[in-house]
Design a protein around this motif. Structure first.
Motif, PDB file in Angstrom:
ATOM      1  N   CYS A   1       5.117  10.331 -15.516  1.00 20.63           N
ATOM      2  CA  CYS A   1       4.957   9.038 -16.192  1.00 20.63           C
ATOM      3  C   CYS A   1       5.093   7.898 -15.175  1.00 20.63           C
TER       4      CYS A   1
ATOM      5  N   ASP B   1       6.680   5.252 -15.634  1.00 22.61           N
ATOM      6  CA  ASP B   1       7.994   4.629 -15.816  1.00 22.61           C
ATOM      7  C   ASP B   1       8.740   4.502 -14.475  1.00 22.61           C
TER       8      ASP B   1
ATOM      9  N   ALA C   1       2.879   8.055 -20.028  1.00 21.03           N
ATOM     10  CA  ALA C   1       3.106   9.258 -20.835  1.00 21.03           C
ATOM     11  C   ALA C   1       2.580  10.553 -20.204  1.00 21.03           C
TER      12      ALA C   1
ATOM     13  N   HIS D   1       9.478  12.710 -19.579  1.00 18.19           N
ATOM     14  CA  HIS D   1      10.876  12.282 -19.565  1.00 18.19           C
ATOM     15  C   HIS D   1      11.300  11.886 -20.968  1.00 18.19           C
TER      16      HIS D   1
ATOM     17  N   CYS E   1      10.580   8.372 -23.477  1.00 17.36           N
ATOM     18  CA  CYS E   1       9.356   7.804 -22.903  1.00 17.36           C
ATOM     19  C   CYS E   1       8.775   6.713 -23.823  1.00 17.36           C
ATOM     20  N   GLY E   2       8.583   5.529 -23.269  1.00 14.59           N
ATOM     21  CA  GLY E   2       8.050   4.407 -24.050  1.00 14.59           C
ATOM     22  C   GLY E   2       6.648   4.668 -24.559  1.00 14.59           C
TER      23      GLY E   2
HETATM   24 CO    CO Z   1       7.309   7.359 -19.923  1.00 13.62          CO
END
Ligand code: CO
Length: 217
Positions: free
Chosen positions: A41, A43, A66, A97, A100-101
């Protein structure tokens, strides 16, 4: 704060690295020979090299929101193709993870803009596993379950791609793994899915999915 600090950090890092190994950059400038491809990801809390303790030159990396593998994404597939056909990496780690947003955004049903299109396949996956997700005790756990499901799904999708299939058909040693990283404890977990041949794809995917469901029963 401007960028001064970043350049200062960089000079310090280059200096320290050279002090440790005077030929480090010189050697790397001629070739890279990573054994691993990391698909993770975007992130900022999930930095590939740091998490698995590898230095420059040791892991080829692709990151997107994602950690998705899509057959229409030339960016991801070009990375996979180069990693498999030219660099001949031996392991591909698809790493999701918890929290995850992107996965969270796919689970909520409100309009978030362009990202809805990117995350569409994750929404479809969530619908497919609705009973399993709804049986989670709270939203955090629901998202985390979907984060794990998403990794298994991406492993399967990658294994069905022609780049990977062709590598296996010509006998190239290559394993695809599914992992998940915990933001809260910094630990990387093996999701129990490792696929090293065409024959294993279906069975291993099903086994891993079954094991995931069992774990939460
Ligand atoms: Co994420």
């Amino acid at each position: 704060m401007g960028l001064e600090q970043l350049f200062a950090n960089n000079r310090k890092w280059a200096e320290e690295t050279r002090a440790e190994d005077p030929h480090f950059f010189e050697t790397l400038s001629h070739q890279q020979n990573p054994k691993y491809l990391w698909i993770g990801c975007s992130d900022s809390r999930v930095p590939a090299n740091e998490i698995i303790g590898l230095r420059s030159g040791e892991v080829f990396v692709h990151r997107n929101v994602a950690n998705l593998v899509m057959h229409t994404d030339f960016n991801c597939l070009s990375v996979v193709e180069y990693a498999v056909n030219v660099l001949k990496v031996e392991h591909i780690l698809i790493t999701g993870h918890y929290g995850c947003g992107g996965v969270k955004a796919a689970l909520v049903e409100h309009d978030m803009g362009l990202i809805d299109n990117w995350l569409h396949s994750v929404s479809v996956l969530a619908k497919k596993h609705r009973p399993f997700l709804e049986s989670a005790p709270n939203d955090t756990d629901r998202i985390d379950r979907l984060c794990e499901l998403n990794v298994l799904e991406q492993v399967r999708i990658l294994c069905e791609n022609s780049i990977i299939r062709h590598a296996w058909l010509r006998g190239q040693p290559l394993s695809v793994h599914g992992c998940i990283y915990g933001l809260r404890d910094g630990l990387l977990h093996d999701l129990g899915i490792t696929i090293s041949s065409l024959a294993e794809v279906e069975e291993r995917s099903e086994q891993a999915l079954w094991a995931l469901m069992e774990r939460f029963r």
